[in-house]
Design a protein around this motif. Structure first.
Motif, mmCIF file in Angstrom:
data_model
loop_
_atom_site.group_PDB
_atom_site.id
_atom_site.type_symbol
_atom_site.label_atom_id
_atom_site.label_comp_id
_atom_site.label_asym_id
_atom_site.label_seq_id
_atom_site.Cartn_x
_atom_site.Cartn_y
_atom_site.Cartn_z
ATOM 1 N N LYS A 116 0.844 -1.212 0.000
ATOM 2 C CA LYS A 116 0.000 0.000 0.000
ATOM 3 C C LYS A 116 0.877 1.259 0.000
ATOM 4 C CE LYS A 116 -3.942 2.294 0.782
ATOM 5 N NZ LYS A 116 -4.996 2.410 -0.213
ATOM 6 N N MET A 164 0.824 4.220 -2.768
ATOM 7 C CA MET A 164 0.553 5.618 -2.420
ATOM 8 C C MET A 164 1.691 6.538 -2.850
ATOM 9 S SD MET A 164 -1.455 5.403 1.177
ATOM 10 C CE MET A 164 -1.770 7.149 1.270
ATOM 11 N N ALA A 165 2.918 6.035 -2.753
ATOM 12 C CA ALA A 165 4.056 6.843 -3.193
ATOM 13 C C ALA A 165 3.980 7.095 -4.700
ATOM 14 C CB ALA A 165 5.372 6.151 -2.835
ATOM 15 N N PHE A 166 3.605 6.072 -5.458
ATOM 16 C CA PHE A 166 3.471 6.235 -6.911
ATOM 17 C C PHE A 166 2.356 7.222 -7.259
ATOM 18 C CE2 PHE A 166 5.927 3.572 -9.886
ATOM 19 C CZ PHE A 166 6.853 3.070 -8.992
ATOM 20 N N GLY A 221 1.623 9.682 -5.450
ATOM 21 C CA GLY A 221 1.970 10.971 -4.864
ATOM 22 C C GLY A 221 1.197 11.267 -3.597
ATOM 23 N N LYS A 222 0.581 10.241 -2.994
ATOM 24 C CA LYS A 222 -0.269 10.476 -1.821
ATOM 25 C C LYS A 222 0.450 10.228 -0.502
ATOM 26 C CE LYS A 222 -4.505 9.961 -4.378
ATOM 27 N NZ LYS A 222 -5.629 9.106 -4.759
ATOM 28 N N PRO A 280 4.689 10.942 1.088
ATOM 29 C CA PRO A 280 6.021 11.381 0.697
ATOM 30 C C PRO A 280 6.973 10.197 0.577
ATOM 31 C CG PRO A 280 5.600 11.934 2.995
ATOM 32 C CD PRO A 280 4.346 11.328 2.461
ATOM 33 N N GLY A 281 7.921 10.310 -0.312
ATOM 34 C CA GLY A 281 8.912 9.241 -0.423
ATOM 35 C C GLY A 281 9.431 9.113 -1.841
ATOM 36 N N HIS A 282 10.718 8.844 -1.934
ATOM 37 C CA HIS A 282 11.321 8.630 -3.251
ATOM 38 C C HIS A 282 11.139 7.157 -3.623
ATOM 39 C CE1 HIS A 282 13.224 12.558 -2.898
ATOM 40 N NE2 HIS A 282 13.460 12.241 -1.639
ATOM 41 N N SER A 283 10.946 6.911 -4.914
ATOM 42 C CA SER A 283 10.780 5.519 -5.338
ATOM 43 C C SER A 283 11.881 5.071 -6.291
ATOM 44 C CB SER A 283 9.414 5.324 -5.994
ATOM 45 O OG SER A 283 9.293 6.169 -7.113
ATOM 46 N N SER A 303 13.017 10.987 -8.743
ATOM 47 C CA SER A 303 13.442 11.889 -7.665
ATOM 48 C C SER A 303 14.467 11.169 -6.799
ATOM 49 C CB SER A 303 12.242 12.331 -6.815
ATOM 50 O OG SER A 303 11.746 11.239 -6.068
ATOM 51 N N ARG A 353 -6.181 21.326 -11.048
ATOM 52 C CA ARG A 353 -5.952 20.343 -9.973
ATOM 53 C C ARG A 353 -4.766 20.704 -9.074
ATOM 54 N NH1 ARG A 353 -5.065 14.910 -12.567
ATOM 55 N NH2 ARG A 353 -4.843 16.036 -14.511
ATOM 56 N N TYR A 354 -3.767 21.383 -9.674
ATOM 57 C CA TYR A 354 -2.531 21.609 -8.909
ATOM 58 C C TYR A 354 -2.157 23.092 -8.771
ATOM 59 C CZ TYR A 354 -2.211 16.623 -9.902
ATOM 60 O OH TYR A 354 -2.491 15.288 -10.010
ATOM 61 N N LEU A 379 4.764 19.974 -11.565
ATOM 62 C CA LEU A 379 4.166 18.636 -11.406
ATOM 63 C C LEU A 379 3.984 17.921 -12.749
ATOM 64 C CD1 LEU A 379 1.505 18.514 -8.596
ATOM 65 C CD2 LEU A 379 3.448 17.012 -8.952
ATOM 66 N N ARG A 403 7.345 16.683 -13.653
ATOM 67 C CA ARG A 403 7.759 15.541 -12.817
ATOM 68 C C ARG A 403 6.979 14.271 -13.127
ATOM 69 N NH1 ARG A 403 11.431 16.055 -9.105
ATOM 70 N NH2 ARG A 403 11.647 18.056 -8.082
ATOM 71 N N ASN A 460 -7.811 10.509 0.247
ATOM 72 C CA ASN A 460 -6.900 9.811 -0.670
ATOM 73 C C ASN A 460 -7.566 8.586 -1.298
ATOM 74 O OD1 ASN A 460 -4.772 11.573 -0.410
ATOM 75 N ND2 ASN A 460 -3.805 10.433 1.254
ATOM 76 N N MET A 512 0.380 19.304 -0.991
ATOM 77 C CA MET A 512 -0.586 20.079 -1.752
ATOM 78 C C MET A 512 -1.945 19.390 -1.567
ATOM 79 S SD MET A 512 -0.209 20.981 -5.684
ATOM 80 C CE MET A 512 -0.361 19.280 -6.041
ATOM 81 N N GLN A 547 -5.940 18.713 -2.713
ATOM 82 C CA GLN A 547 -7.000 18.791 -3.719
ATOM 83 C C GLN A 547 -8.319 18.501 -3.025
ATOM 84 O OE1 GLN A 547 -5.854 15.804 -6.546
ATOM 85 N NE2 GLN A 547 -4.907 17.300 -7.903
ATOM 86 N N GLU A 588 -10.998 17.129 -6.421
ATOM 87 C CA GLU A 588 -10.120 17.125 -7.594
ATOM 88 C C GLU A 588 -9.714 18.518 -8.070
ATOM 89 O OE1 GLU A 588 -11.675 14.484 -10.596
ATOM 90 O OE2 GLU A 588 -11.050 12.758 -9.416
ATOM 91 N N GLU A 589 -9.927 19.519 -7.229
ATOM 92 C CA GLU A 589 -9.466 20.867 -7.583
ATOM 93 C C GLU A 589 -8.478 21.351 -6.536
ATOM 94 O OE1 GLU A 589 -12.027 23.893 -8.841
ATOM 95 O OE2 GLU A 589 -12.839 22.701 -10.483
ATOM 96 N N TYR A 590 -7.509 22.127 -6.998
ATOM 97 C CA TYR A 590 -6.466 22.658 -6.122
ATOM 98 C C TYR A 590 -7.067 23.560 -5.042
ATOM 99 C CZ TYR A 590 -2.429 25.512 -4.764
ATOM 100 O OH TYR A 590 -1.460 26.171 -4.061
ATOM 101 N N PHE A 604 -4.278 14.404 -0.488
ATOM 102 C CA PHE A 604 -2.989 15.038 -0.187
ATOM 103 C C PHE A 604 -2.014 14.596 -1.271
ATOM 104 C CE2 PHE A 604 -4.306 14.600 4.488
ATOM 105 C CZ PHE A 604 -4.973 15.813 4.434
ATOM 106 N N VAL A 605 -1.348 15.548 -1.888
ATOM 107 C CA VAL A 605 -0.439 15.220 -2.988
ATOM 108 C C VAL A 605 0.973 15.658 -2.612
ATOM 109 C CG1 VAL A 605 0.043 15.543 -5.445
ATOM 110 C CG2 VAL A 605 -2.323 15.556 -4.629
ATOM 111 N N TYR A 606 1.882 14.713 -2.650
ATOM 112 C CA TYR A 606 3.291 15.014 -2.348
ATOM 113 C C TYR A 606 4.078 15.064 -3.651
ATOM 114 C CZ TYR A 606 1.977 13.987 2.429
ATOM 115 O OH TYR A 606 1.364 14.019 3.660
ATOM 116 N N MET A 650 7.286 14.276 -4.258
ATOM 117 C CA MET A 650 8.344 13.268 -4.455
ATOM 118 C C MET A 650 9.561 13.885 -5.140
ATOM 119 S SD MET A 650 5.915 10.142 -5.609
ATOM 120 C CE MET A 650 7.201 8.943 -5.867
#
Lengths: 408, 69
Positions: free
Chosen positions: A38, A42-44, A46-47, A49-52, A57, A238-239, A246, A249, B6, B35, B37, B40-42, B61-63, B65
């Protein structure tokens, strides 16, 4: 906000190190392990934190990016494998077939080649304007324009245009301004103040500490509303202001694979700490050499933005209050005279790079611009009689002595 | 009320829950590292405290990475 060098030196690490190190270790690895399936999912997504995977990254690269963000006051930073990787990643992000970029013919040779030879066959249109004539810029922008692209000091023409005025026109037309700031890397030019939306630069130059490693940076100042770019509009919903970095990335940068090596990021973090010292020294040396050459009988022309004789001196004074950079150009009678001069130099090295700690000399027409015809080179402002000096941080008396002997 | 955090459904027995409260309960120590959402909106960070969640809301929650957030 603290000063440039304080920030470069004291940007905290993202995570507390178990040994209390003051400097990020080099995480020269590829993969990172997760406790559960899991967690990796979640890392994939982006939910969490963590490098994969280090192509996407890496902690050492992250540390370098965080330092650059801190010194530049930017909204987001992405480190890549070279300056050309920064430009190509950004173009592939903001533009697509049928879109156009508005720029000047005074471009770094490889950037010109990227636009003309690599990307034109994929449907990119390149529109060349004279940035000194704002009306031509305004007329060239249309609904398909995806970016206005310029260099802060063009290389090797050393033209400095009124970047604030260009940004005003571009923004009025809803187009972002992208500046290649390699020649004025971070310390000399406050890009946000003059309306630059995104910086692209080769960190191979001054930031690497003097040509220690190849690297590049994409810096989003957070000024431009990415909803105005058709490719990024959905991402911007969205961002928000993080849409550009993003999208890079999670798609373009990840898929292209031009990532910065962790060891390079380590060297470039080290280099960043002393950028201000080296840039100030190099600029002071360049100004002293330019003044010396201006009075020399064998020189047809000296071009340096720090000289009052430069047609772009007033713009340069406004844009670069901390100094005019380390590049100057001279013109001799002929290509043969240029080669003769270069071959007589002993301290100054014959090599292609800029903002090294060493002073370097090159004949641009026969090297960086060798793939172009003399007619094309004339349009690009690169005559056969031109020599480029990238002035380093040596003792200036030794450099002037070497140049004097070369001209004798 | 029911919210989706999430992607996972969660029953919440409060009605005045803010985004900030959810971040706290999920152990997000430093809001600048994430970040958010909403549906689905910022959601800009200045709304984390004032924005109250309602039944059926989806919050992610969006990280990044990577660095340079």
């Amino acid at each position: 906000m603290k000063g440039f060098t304080t920030n470069a030196i004291h940007t905290p690490l993202s995570h507390k190190d178990p040994h209390g190190t003051l400097r990020s270790p080099v995480y020269d690895n590829v993969a990172f392990e997760f406790e559960t399936a899991k967690d990796i999912q979640m890392a994939f997504e982006g939910k969490r934190p963590g490098h994969s995977y280090s192509r996407i990254s890496n902690p050492t690269v992250e540390d370098f990016e965080n330092r650059v963000k801190r010194v530049s006051g930017a909204n987001g930073v992405l480190a890549v494998s070279s300056g050309m990787a920064a430009i190509s990643n950004l173009v592939l992000t903001l533009l697509k077939s049928g879109k156009n970029v508005v720029t000047s013919r005074f471009l770094f040779g490889n950037t010109y080649s990227l636009f003309e030879r690599t990307l034109k066959p994929w449907g990119l249109e390149v529109r060349y304007v004279d940035f000194e004539k704002p009306k031509t810029l305004d007329e060239s922008i249309d609904e398909n324009t995806g970016m206005v692209f310029l260099e802060t000091i063009t290389n090797p023409q050393l033209q400095v245009v009124d970047i604030g005025a260009i940004a005003e026109i571009a923004h009025r037309r809803g187009v972002p301004v992208v500046a290649d700031t390699t020649v004025t890397s971070l310390y000399l030019f406050d890009s946000k103040k003059f309306g630059v939306d995104v910086e692209v630069l080769s960190s191979t130059k001054v930031i690497s500490g003097g040509a220690t490693s190849v690297g590049g940076l994409i810096i989003d100042n957070g000024i431009f509303d990415w909803e105005r770019n058709s490719k990024l509009a959905d991402w911007a919903k969205r961002y928000g202001p993080h849409a550009l970095i993003l999208y890079l990335r999670r798609e373009v940068y990840r898929n292209i694979g031009a990532c910065m090596a962790p060891h390079h990021a380590y060297l470039q973090s080290l280099g960043l700490e002393t950028v201000s010292l080296r840039v100030e020294r190099s600029a002071a040396n360049a100004l002293a050499i330019a003044k010396f050459l201006e009075t020399h009988s064998k020189i047809s022309r000296v071009n340096y933005p720090g000289l009052k004789s430069s047609p772009w001196h007033e713009n340069a004074k406004k844009l670069f209050p901390r100094g005019f950079g380390g590049i100057l150009c001279i013109e001799l009678e002929s290509k043969e005279k240029c080669f003769e001069f270069m071959n007589k130099l002993n301290v100054i090295r014959r090599a292609t790079n800029i903002n090294d700690n060493k002073t370097l000399v090159i004949h641009p027409a026969s090297t960086i611009f060798c793939e172009y015809t003399p007619e094309e080179r004339a349009k690009m402002g690169v005559p056969d009689t031109l020599i480029r000096l990238s002035v380093g941080i040596e003792d200036v008396e030794d450099l002037i002595d070497d140049i004097e002997k070369g001209l004798s | 009320m029911k919210i989706f955090l999430n992607g996972d459904a969660q029953e919440i027995d409060r009605t005045d829950l803010s985004v900030s409260d959810i971040m706290l309960s999920e152990g997000v120590k430093s809001p600048e590292t994430v970040m958010v959402q909403l549906n689905e909106e910022y959601l800009p960070s200045e709304h984390f405290i004032s924005k109250k969640l309602k039944d059926g809301d989806s919050i992610d929650f969006v990280y990044f990475m990577g660095g340079g957030r």
